[in-house]
Write a protein that holds these residues in place. Structure first.
Motif, PDB file in Angstrom:
ATOM      1  N   ILE A 285       0.865  -0.957  -0.248  1.00 22.77           N
ATOM      2  CA  ILE A 285      -0.069   0.036  -0.118  1.00 22.77           C
ATOM      3  C   ILE A 285       0.647   1.344   0.612  1.00 22.77           C
ATOM      4  O   ILE A 285       1.886   1.140   0.536  1.00 22.77           O
ATOM      5  CB  ILE A 285      -0.835   0.117   1.402  1.00 22.77           C
ATOM      6  CG1 ILE A 285      -1.863  -0.784   0.771  1.00 22.77           C
ATOM      7  CG2 ILE A 285      -1.611   1.218   1.453  1.00 22.77           C
ATOM      8  CD1 ILE A 285      -2.658  -0.927   2.356  1.00 22.77           C
ATOM      9  N   THR A 286       0.432   2.467  -0.933  1.00 28.47           N
ATOM     10  CA  THR A 286       1.718   3.411  -1.141  1.00 28.47           C
ATOM     11  C   THR A 286      -0.025   3.875  -0.139  1.00 28.47           C
ATOM     12  O   THR A 286      -0.400   4.220  -0.663  1.00 28.47           O
ATOM     13  CB  THR A 286       1.609   3.920  -1.922  1.00 28.47           C
ATOM     14  OG1 THR A 286       0.786   3.643  -3.526  1.00 28.47           O
ATOM     15  CG2 THR A 286       2.979   2.506  -2.813  1.00 28.47           C
ATOM     16  N   GLY A 287       1.205   5.421   0.467  1.00 31.26           N
ATOM     17  CA  GLY A 287       0.183   6.621   0.622  1.00 31.26           C
ATOM     18  C   GLY A 287      -0.791   6.534   1.645  1.00 31.26           C
ATOM     19  O   GLY A 287      -1.394   7.601   2.211  1.00 31.26           O
ATOM     20  N   PHE A 288      -0.138   5.917   3.008  1.00 29.52           N
ATOM     21  CA  PHE A 288      -1.294   4.994   3.751  1.00 29.52           C
ATOM     22  C   PHE A 288      -0.980   6.547   5.063  1.00 29.52           C
ATOM     23  O   PHE A 288       0.053   7.265   4.774  1.00 29.52           O
ATOM     24  CB  PHE A 288      -0.622   4.276   4.823  1.00 29.52           C
ATOM     25  CG  PHE A 288      -1.299   3.837   5.778  1.00 29.52           C
ATOM     26  CD1 PHE A 288      -2.797   3.203   5.388  1.00 29.52           C
ATOM     27  CD2 PHE A 288      -0.719   4.357   6.911  1.00 29.52           C
ATOM     28  CE1 PHE A 288      -3.440   2.418   6.554  1.00 29.52           C
ATOM     29  CE2 PHE A 288      -1.487   3.717   8.196  1.00 29.52           C
ATOM     30  CZ  PHE A 288      -2.957   3.123   7.862  1.00 29.52           C
ATOM     31  N   PRO A 289      -1.726   7.228   5.508  1.00 28.54           N
ATOM     32  CA  PRO A 289      -2.180   8.295   6.271  1.00 28.54           C
ATOM     33  C   PRO A 289      -0.421   8.296   7.198  1.00 28.54           C
ATOM     34  O   PRO A 289      -0.043   7.276   7.499  1.00 28.54           O
ATOM     35  CB  PRO A 289      -3.549   7.836   7.530  1.00 28.54           C
ATOM     36  CG  PRO A 289      -3.878   7.222   6.635  1.00 28.54           C
ATOM     37  CD  PRO A 289      -3.257   6.360   5.579  1.00 28.54           C
ATOM     38  N   GLY A 290       0.372   9.238   6.554  1.00 29.83           N
ATOM     39  CA  GLY A 290       1.516   9.429   7.417  1.00 29.83           C
ATOM     40  C   GLY A 290       2.567   8.533   6.994  1.00 29.83           C
ATOM     41  O   GLY A 290       3.970   9.125   7.304  1.00 29.83           O
ATOM     42  N   GLU A 291       2.712   8.253   5.469  1.00 29.16           N
ATOM     43  CA  GLU A 291       3.878   7.686   5.308  1.00 29.16           C
ATOM     44  C   GLU A 291       4.451   8.667   4.458  1.00 29.16           C
ATOM     45  O   GLU A 291       3.806   9.565   3.701  1.00 29.16           O
ATOM     46  CB  GLU A 291       3.092   6.905   3.997  1.00 29.16           C
ATOM     47  CG  GLU A 291       5.061   6.656   3.060  1.00 29.16           C
ATOM     48  CD  GLU A 291       4.387   5.372   1.812  1.00 29.16           C
ATOM     49  OE1 GLU A 291       4.209   4.266   1.445  1.00 29.16           O
ATOM     50  OE2 GLU A 291       2.992   6.740   1.053  1.00 29.16           O
ATOM     51  N   SER A 292       5.866   9.350   4.938  1.00 33.33           N
ATOM     52  CA  SER A 292       6.810  10.151   4.880  1.00 33.33           C
ATOM     53  C   SER A 292       7.409   9.583   3.298  1.00 33.33           C
ATOM     54  O   SER A 292       7.910   8.300   2.713  1.00 33.33           O
ATOM     55  CB  SER A 292       7.328  10.307   5.623  1.00 33.33           C
ATOM     56  OG  SER A 292       8.527   9.191   6.257  1.00 33.33           O
ATOM     57  N   ASP A 293       8.403  10.127   3.558  1.00 34.07           N
ATOM     58  CA  ASP A 293       9.395   9.590   1.856  1.00 34.07           C
ATOM     59  C   ASP A 293      10.232   8.799   2.342  1.00 34.07           C
ATOM     60  O   ASP A 293      10.738   7.919   1.814  1.00 34.07           O
ATOM     61  CB  ASP A 293      10.993  11.408   1.549  1.00 34.07           C
ATOM     62  CG  ASP A 293       9.628  12.387   0.565  1.00 34.07           C
ATOM     63  OD1 ASP A 293       8.511  12.072   0.318  1.00 34.07           O
ATOM     64  OD2 ASP A 293       9.786  13.191   0.797  1.00 34.07           O
ATOM     65  N   GLU A 294      11.355   9.163   3.700  1.00 37.95           N
ATOM     66  CA  GLU A 294      11.562   8.096   4.292  1.00 37.95           C
ATOM     67  C   GLU A 294      10.743   6.593   4.375  1.00 37.95           C
ATOM     68  O   GLU A 294      11.707   5.495   4.230  1.00 37.95           O
ATOM     69  CB  GLU A 294      12.506   8.599   5.678  1.00 37.95           C
ATOM     70  CG  GLU A 294      12.835   9.842   5.881  1.00 37.95           C
ATOM     71  CD  GLU A 294      11.878  11.107   5.373  1.00 37.95           C
ATOM     72  OE1 GLU A 294      11.035  10.836   6.002  1.00 37.95           O
ATOM     73  OE2 GLU A 294      12.942  11.846   4.834  1.00 37.95           O
ATOM     74  N   ASP A 295       9.576   6.470   4.730  1.00 36.19           N
ATOM     75  CA  ASP A 295       8.922   5.683   5.064  1.00 36.19           C
ATOM     76  C   ASP A 295       8.777   4.944   3.383  1.00 36.19           C
ATOM     77  O   ASP A 295       8.659   3.831   3.090  1.00 36.19           O
ATOM     78  CB  ASP A 295       7.391   5.504   5.089  1.00 36.19           C
ATOM     79  CG  ASP A 295       7.009   6.644   6.879  1.00 36.19           C
ATOM     80  OD1 ASP A 295       8.060   5.336   7.346  1.00 36.19           O
ATOM     81  OD2 ASP A 295       5.954   6.888   7.302  1.00 36.19           O
ATOM     82  N   HIS A 296       8.186   5.724   2.838  1.00 30.66           N
ATOM     83  CA  HIS A 296       8.152   4.938   0.814  1.00 30.66           C
ATOM     84  C   HIS A 296       9.484   4.322   0.835  1.00 30.66           C
ATOM     85  O   HIS A 296       9.758   3.468  -0.105  1.00 30.66           O
ATOM     86  CB  HIS A 296       7.841   6.295   0.335  1.00 30.66           C
ATOM     87  CG  HIS A 296       8.284   5.814  -1.452  1.00 30.66           C
ATOM     88  ND1 HIS A 296       7.395   4.306  -1.779  1.00 30.66           N
ATOM     89  CD2 HIS A 296       8.626   6.217  -2.316  1.00 30.66           C
ATOM     90  CE1 HIS A 296       7.641   4.783  -3.341  1.00 30.66           C
ATOM     91  NE2 HIS A 296       8.841   5.314  -3.451  1.00 30.66           N
TER      92      HIS A 296
END
Length: 432
Positions: A285-296
């Motif tokens: 899943i991409t764009g989950f609430p709170g997903e930052s550039d670092e998370d991606h």
């Protein structure tokens, strides 16, 4: 009665529709492919994404325009969710007479005025490969998921019943896919495990190839791991293991508390290490609430480090009743889409590398779409005529073209050939 049946969503839903089809035929109903010709319609719904529900509503309205006298029933996950704004309530759609939560076949039989159904059971299905739903429901509570709300708690089907159904299906299908909402939890409500069930199925029905549908990587125990890697003709060496994110912070926000990115990687590496033939898929899943550039970036790094042969990537979709609706940090749809496209490109490159590595190797092929000019082929059975595309599926879930005509549902040993596009399966003269 003439019945139109339309299915949306996952293999568990597809299995339920096969059970509906068999129930209807046993009661004397006639299945039709066009709602304009039907007296009644059953729409088996999906609630995974907003797009799936939108598609359902569109198809129900389209069927109603084609046949205003149609009487429709909606079953499945979307019909089991809490009612929202009246404009979106499924029961207000044109021609809809009833909504049935989940796969309640006795309730559906009553709504269709058919003979009562004791429960889901099939003996011959419409696909070349059969589906066998071994359980329903889920005891986990992922914050993005509405399926637990729709399907309820884990409920395992009795092993004796599953063996009996698998034996019946094996008369017609060379592969049986074990499916459900959370198959890794099979047996937890009865003191057994998925590994024990698969062992029993393999012993009872040794002529078919069993395949696992989606299962958590960390739920593959030693018994199941051995079957996945040591018995490729009985249990397909393929795993679709939901990942969702490579960021531990995001996994916690998703409510996926039972593993970290490192746990996931170790579980996968234990299965694939040193094995040239093993298919590996995942959901992300991409764009989950709170997903930052670092998370991606963490997700991208994990995807690049593991030998995925396929990846199902989709942007986060808010679901009614799911806990993620209360989370802050909404990600712009355009950014979520761009991240999804980036991961899909990575997955496509990985799939190409794996396919290239399989060229020249042997494969166990099941024909999922036959072809030829009619008559009978070398494997027996009636060939599908009309120049239809010929397609097979290997044990490691590669879609391949067939070098020569074969009937749908045939199974044969082949050598894979090709260096671009889908590989070609060339039958071995000596299948041994």
């Amino acid at each position: 009665m003439k019945l139109y049946l339309r299915t949306f969503g996952c293999r568990a839903n597809q299995y339920d529709s096969e059970a509906v089809r068999e129930m209807a035929l046993a009661s004397g109903a006639e299945l039709v492919a066009d709602p304009a010709l039907a007296d009644m319609a059953v729409f088996n719904s999906c609630a995974v994404t907003a797009e799936a529900e939108a598609d359902l509503r569109q198809q129900v309205r389209r069927a109603a325009r084609a046949n205003p006298a149609l009487r429709s029933v909606i079953m499945g996950c979307a019909s089991a969710l809490p009612e929202r704004d009246g404009a979106f309530a499924l029961r207000t759609l044109p021609t809809v007479q009833a909504t049935i939560a989940g796969a309640d076949l006795p309730a559906l039989a009553a709504a269709l005025e058919l003979a009562p159904a004791a429960g889901a059971r099939t003996s011959r299905q419409t696909g070349a490969r059969a589906l066998l739903r071994i359980q329903d429901g889920c005891d986990e509570h992922c914050t993005f998921c509405a399926t637990t709300i729709a399907r309820g708690a884990n409920r395992s089907r009795p092993a004796d019943s599953l063996v009996e159904e698998a034996r019946a299906l094996a008369q017609w299908h060379p592969e049986i896919v074990l499916t459900g909402v959370h198959i890794g939890s099979y047996g937890l409500d009865g003191g057994t495990t998925l590994g024990h069930l698969v062992t029993r199925l393999v012993r009872a029905v040794p002529t078919v190839r069993f395949r696992l549908s989606s299962i958590e990587a960390t739920e593959v125990d030693d018994r199941l791991a051995e079957l996945l890697t040591a018995a490729p003709r009985q249990v397909a060496p393929y795993l679709h293991a939901p990942l969702q994110s490579g960021s531990d912070r995001l996994l916690r926000r998703m409510g996926r508390h039972w593993y970290t990115a490192r746990d996931y990687a170790r579980a996968i590496e234990r299965l694939v290490a040193g094995r040239a033939v093993f298919g590996l898929g995942a959901d992300v899943i991409t764009g989950f609430p709170g997903e930052s550039d670092e998370d991606h970036a963490a997700t991208r790094a994990l995807v690049e480090s593991l030998p995925f042969t396929s990846l199902h990537v989709f942007p986060y979709s808010p679901r009614p009743g799911a806990a993620a609706l209360r989370l802050d940090g909404q990600v712009a749809p355009a950014l979520a889409g761009a991240r999804a496209a980036e991961l899909r490109e990575l997955a496509a490159r990985g799939a190409s590398r794996y396919a290239a590595s399989r060229s020249g190797g042997r494969a166990d092929v099941v024909v999922v779409r036959g072809g030829g000019g009619g008559g009978r082929g070398r494997w027996g059975g009636t060939l599908v005529g009309g120049g239809e595309a010929r397609e097979g599926l290997t044990e490691d879930y590669l879609s391949v073209t067939l070098a020569s005509a074969a009937p749908r549902g045939a199974r044969f040993d082949a050598v894979l050939a090709g260096d671009s596009g889908p590989l070609r399966a060339e039958p071995l003269d000596d299948p041994s």
